[in-house]
Design a protein around this motif. Structure first.
Motif, PDB file in Angstrom:
ATOM      1  N   THR A 175      -0.216  15.657 -15.410  1.00  0.00           N
ATOM      2  CA  THR A 175      -0.754  15.505 -14.053  1.00  0.00           C
ATOM      3  C   THR A 175      -1.860  14.447 -14.021  1.00  0.00           C
ATOM      4  N   PRO A 176      -1.639  13.351 -13.258  1.00  0.00           N
ATOM      5  CA  PRO A 176      -2.698  12.347 -13.172  1.00  0.00           C
ATOM      6  C   PRO A 176      -3.865  12.855 -12.319  1.00  0.00           C
ATOM      7  N   LEU A 177      -4.999  12.239 -12.537  1.00  0.00           N
ATOM      8  CA  LEU A 177      -6.240  12.690 -11.907  1.00  0.00           C
ATOM      9  C   LEU A 177      -6.125  12.895 -10.393  1.00  0.00           C
ATOM     10  N   ASN A 178      -5.503  11.923  -9.683  1.00  0.00           N
ATOM     11  CA  ASN A 178      -5.493  11.999  -8.209  1.00  0.00           C
ATOM     12  C   ASN A 178      -4.649  13.147  -7.673  1.00  0.00           C
ATOM     13  N   LEU A 179      -3.778  13.711  -8.507  1.00  0.00           N
ATOM     14  CA  LEU A 179      -2.998  14.876  -8.056  1.00  0.00           C
ATOM     15  C   LEU A 179      -3.668  16.175  -8.493  1.00  0.00           C
ATOM     16  N   GLN A 180      -4.780  16.032  -9.160  1.00  0.00           N
ATOM     17  CA  GLN A 180      -5.429  17.188  -9.762  1.00  0.00           C
ATOM     18  C   GLN A 180      -6.752  17.515  -9.080  1.00  0.00           C
ATOM     19  N   MET A 181      -7.438  16.503  -8.531  1.00  0.00           N
ATOM     20  CA  MET A 181      -8.671  16.780  -7.785  1.00  0.00           C
ATOM     21  C   MET A 181      -8.853  15.733  -6.682  1.00  0.00           C
ATOM     22  N   ALA A 182      -9.569  16.124  -5.625  1.00  0.00           N
ATOM     23  CA  ALA A 182      -9.662  15.251  -4.449  1.00  0.00           C
ATOM     24  C   ALA A 182     -10.815  14.264  -4.533  1.00  0.00           C
ATOM     25  N   CYS A 183     -11.755  14.486  -5.452  1.00  0.00           N
ATOM     26  CA  CYS A 183     -12.841  13.505  -5.575  1.00  0.00           C
ATOM     27  C   CYS A 183     -12.473  12.459  -6.625  1.00  0.00           C
TER      28      CYS A 183
END
Ligand code: TPP
Ligand code: MG
Length: 340
Positions: A199-207
């Motif tokens: 899971t890449p960062l942008n699909l894992q957290m909104a900030c």
């Protein structure tokens, strides 16, 4: 300790150019990064494929500057909670490559005497607490330890390590909230390697940054170049000074990249090839070596000698671990319950 091990461990102090404190720190940092890289390479690319490693293999290739630069700041009274890509923490705290390799091979010489494999190991004798497999589960434990350290008046600090994905777990938020409310002496070290498994960062957290989570807890949070051991060291000094002064936790978000799959069985086809190419240019070992030569802290010969010594140290450690006995089945329950 064998002669080979003594040579490897002493080299970072013995190099002729290691005269200034900065040069000495660079030599030390390079030695521990090389040791972590070599031990992990042997485990992932050789012993695992030979069927000699029990359990999963998760490595910190490309991320070595983070455990090295941070753990080198810790004092004897501090307690560290390395995560699954922080092997160098063990080395910096004095655990030998022999014992770490025996751990991965399930032998008596490992830290758990063959009870478990890979990084599920700790040694309170040197202030290192074992990881709990459920991600971020050690974050509240680190807060508890920090509270105990303060209660005992030791002036110690807890170092709590985790990845970007772990910061989206409930335990992470509970642990951080408790530590900030209580102003506990905790240094949080995040390796933001851009992925949590696939899971890449942008699909894992909104900030955009893990550090953006800091203000919600009224906690200072700094973004650090996680591929620069000396930058990590300096940032950790700021964090530790803050925590030791009784001002509460401090978070370091070390930006880096996972230069492998999630684990030895994962070829990471989901990671764009260009990302490996780009981040490959930022290799923390190559970067530090270049800087050492440029600053006159080392000559190429010193670096070659250190690499050879580390290889010899790991050869010896693999041999030692391979000769370490398997645990006797009759001892299975030893050290499992408190009264033993
Ligand atoms: C609660 C929990 N969920 C899932 C897993 C399986 N798992 C182990 S590591 C990992 C990825 C963690 O990502 P991150 O926190 O970013 O650390 P990284 O592996 O990238 O260093 C996952 C999903 C686990 N150990 N615990
Ligand atoms: Mg990650």
């Amino acid at each position: 300790m064998s002669a080979v091990q003594a040579t490897g461990a002493e080299l970072h102090n013995a190099a002729p150019a290691a005269g200034t404190p900065e040069a000495a720190l660079a030599h030390k940092s390079l030695y521990y990064m090389l040791l972590m890289r070599e031990v992990e390479d042997r485990i992932e690319r050789k012993l695992y494929r030979q069927g000699k490693v029990l359990g999963g293999v998760y490595v910190g290739r490309g991320q070595e500057a983070i455990p090295v630069g941070s753990a080198l700041v810790a004092r004897a009274e501090d307690v560290l909670f390395p995560s699954h890509r922080d092997m160098a923490v063990f080395f910096v705290r004095g655990v030998s490559a022999r014992r770490v390799l025996a751990q991965y091979m399930g032998r008596m010489g490992g830290l758990t005497n063959g009870r478990d494999g890979n990084m599920h190991m700790g040694d309170m004798g040197v202030g290192v607490v074992s990881i709990i497999s459920a991600l971020a589960a050690t974050v509240p434990v680190a807060a508890g330890i920090a509270m105990a350290l303060r209660y005992r008046g030791t002036n110690g600090v807890a170092f709590s390590y985790f990845g970007d994905g772990s910061t989206s777990r409930g335990d992470w938020h509970e642990g951080v909230n408790f530590a900030t409310v209580q102003k506990l002496p905790v240094v949080y070290v995040c390796n933001n390697n851009q992925y949590a498994y696939s899971t890449p960062l942008n699909l894992q957290m909104a900030c955009a940054n893990v550090a953006d989570r800091g203000p919600a807890y009224n906690m200072p949070a700094e973004i650090v170049d996680g591929n620069d051991a000396l930058a990590v060291y300096e940032a950790t000094q700021r964090a530790v000074t803050h925590a030791r002064a009784g001002r509460g936790p401090y978070m370091l978000e070390c930006k880096t990249f996972r230069m492998t799959g999630h684990s030895a069985h994962d070829a990471a086809h989901y990671v764009p090839k260009e990302m490996f190419e780009e981040w490959g240019k930022q290799d923390p070992i190559v970067r530090l070596e270049k800087r050492m030569v440029q600053e006159g802290w080392a000559k190429q010969d010193d670096l070659d000698a250190m690499q050879a010594a580390v290889k010899a140290e790991v050869d010896d450690a693999v041999e030692w671990a391979d000769q370490s006995p398997w645990p006797d089945p009759s001892s299975l329950l030893n050290n499992v319950y408190e009264n033993e």
